[in-house]
Design a protein around this motif. Structure first.
Motif, short mmCIF file in Angstrom:
data_model
loop_
_atom_site.label_atom_id
_atom_site.label_comp_id
_atom_site.label_asym_id
_atom_site.label_seq_id
_atom_site.Cartn_x
_atom_site.Cartn_y
_atom_site.Cartn_z
N THR A 11 0.85 -1.19 0.00
CA THR A 11 0.00 0.00 0.00
C THR A 11 0.89 1.24 0.00
N GLY A 12 0.40 2.29 -0.66
CA GLY A 12 1.18 3.53 -0.74
C GLY A 12 2.51 3.31 -1.42
N ALA A 13 2.47 2.65 -2.60
CA ALA A 13 3.72 2.28 -3.27
C ALA A 13 4.09 3.24 -4.39
N SER A 14 3.37 4.36 -4.50
CA SER A 14 3.66 5.28 -5.61
C SER A 14 4.91 6.12 -5.35
N ARG A 15 5.33 6.20 -4.10
CA ARG A 15 6.55 6.99 -3.80
C ARG A 15 7.13 6.56 -2.46
N GLY A 16 8.27 7.19 -2.13
CA GLY A 16 8.87 7.03 -0.81
C GLY A 16 9.20 5.60 -0.44
N ASP A 63 -8.42 3.97 -1.69
CA ASP A 63 -8.18 4.72 -0.45
C ASP A 63 -8.26 3.68 0.67
N VAL A 64 -7.12 3.37 1.27
CA VAL A 64 -7.13 2.29 2.28
C VAL A 64 -7.96 2.66 3.52
N GLY A 65 -8.25 3.96 3.66
CA GLY A 65 -9.09 4.38 4.78
C GLY A 65 -10.56 4.09 4.56
N ASP A 66 -10.90 3.64 3.36
CA ASP A 66 -12.29 3.39 3.00
C ASP A 66 -12.46 1.88 2.79
N PHE A 67 -13.22 1.24 3.68
CA PHE A 67 -13.28 -0.23 3.63
C PHE A 67 -13.87 -0.77 2.32
N PRO A 68 -15.04 -0.28 1.85
CA PRO A 68 -15.58 -0.82 0.59
C PRO A 68 -14.61 -0.66 -0.58
N THR A 70 -11.32 -0.46 -0.43
CA THR A 70 -10.18 -1.38 -0.22
C THR A 70 -10.59 -2.82 -0.53
N PHE A 71 -11.80 -3.18 -0.12
CA PHE A 71 -12.28 -4.55 -0.34
C PHE A 71 -12.40 -4.82 -1.85
N HIS A 72 -12.93 -3.84 -2.57
CA HIS A 72 -13.08 -3.95 -4.02
C HIS A 72 -11.70 -4.11 -4.67
N MET A 73 -10.74 -3.29 -4.25
CA MET A 73 -9.37 -3.37 -4.78
C MET A 73 -8.79 -4.76 -4.52
N ALA A 124 -9.22 -7.54 4.27
CA ALA A 124 -9.58 -7.89 2.90
C ALA A 124 -8.77 -9.08 2.36
N PHE A 125 -7.58 -9.32 2.91
CA PHE A 125 -6.73 -10.38 2.35
C PHE A 125 -6.53 -11.59 3.26
N ILE A 126 -6.91 -11.46 4.53
CA ILE A 126 -6.45 -12.47 5.49
C ILE A 126 -7.13 -13.84 5.29
#
Ligand code: NAP
Length: 247
Positions: A11-16, A63-68, A70-73, A124-126
């Motif tokens: 998650t958040g892999a676009s930078r840094g 948006d990982v702060g949004d459960f639906p 994140t679940f869809h992703m 979502a993945f466990i």
């Protein structure tokens, strides 16, 4: 290569730091899903770099702060990869203000992304990890969650929460072939640190025994260690990468 045949999402892999972790995983043979929320261009660029290494890379906007959301992703990633072996919960933000000036919206925003985000993505993945009796989860915490910081009550609380979550999950999932660890960076050369005023940066460097900020690739290699077979006997740990700032 230590991660040949493995699938990962960062998650958040676009930078840094997230970008460096995604690259480090791919360099060891993993196929990688690149999560981001708004930086599509940079996310595409890192995906291209991974593909040049001969690995699969897919974009996974949410948006990982949004459960639906994140679940869809997660469903899309599982459709593409078939399963997920490695989850790196790295996405995080800060919104600094002294507590007296901190409003409820800023508290909620930081907790929603940094703490709820880790819950959402892991949730979502466990199940599919449990079903396959294999999984590697690494959560990126922070030295600030360990020592607190002036103007960062929201950020420090979110990271301390993730550290406690990590240990609880490690205990719950140890019997199911899943390890859950945290990596706690100190100050790493990223946009987050570049935004710190120069005078404050000098004061920080004075307090760091190794006398430099860390590099994102140094965090990436530590994550590889935890998720490869080298780290098979490590769970519930919070690995500090801070140049000796906290010991
Ligand atoms: P960064 O450069 O600001 O990058 C943040 C990443 O998170 C970006 O890819 C961003 O995506 C993504 N992101 C932000 N909000 C998101 C959301 N709601 N959903 C999905 N993705 C989101 O941060 P960094 O400095 O690399 O930090 C990465 C992690 O390490 C964070 O958890 C941070 O707290 C932790 N950390 C950093 C340091 C440091 O010195 N830098 C030290 C200790 C811990 P977009 O580009 O699309 O916005």
């Amino acid at each position: 290569m230590k991660l040949m045949g493995r699938t990962a999402l960062v998650t958040g892999a676009s930078r840094g730091i997230g970008r460096a972790i995604a690259l480090a995983l791919a360099e060891e043979g993993a196929d990688v899903a690149i999560n981001y929320v708004s930086s599509e261009g940079p996310a595409k660029e890192i995906a291209g770099q991974i593909q040049k290494l001969g690995r699969r890379a897919i974009l996974a906007r949410a948006d990982v702060g949004d459960f639906p959301d994140t679940f869809h992703m997660a469903q899309e990633v599982l459709k593409e990869f078939g399963h997920l072996d490695i989850l790196i919960n790295n996405a995080g933000i800060s919104s600094d203000k002294t507590f007296v000036k901190m409003d409820h919206a800023s508290w909620r925003r930081v907790l929603a992304i940094n703490l709820d985000g880790v819950f959402n993505c892991t949730k979502a993945f466990i199940d599919q990890m449990i079903k396959r009796n294999y999984g590697r989860v690494v959560n990126i915490t922070s030295v600030i969650g360990q020592i607190g910081n002036f103007g960062q009550a929201n950020y420090a609380a979110s990271k301390a929460g993730v550290a406690a979550f990590t240990k609880s999950l490690a205990k719950e999932l140890a019997g199911k072939g899943i390890t859950v660890n945290a990596v706690a960076p100190g100050f790493i050369e990223t946009e987050m640190v570049a935004a710190i005023p120069e005078k404050v940066q000098h004061r920080l460097l004075d307090q760091i025994p190794l006398k430099r900020f860390g590099r994102a690739d140094e965090v990436g290699r530590a994550v590889v260690y935890l998720v490869s077979s080298d780290g098979d006997y490590i769970t519930g740990a919070e690995l500090s990468i801070n140049g000796g700032l906290l010991m």
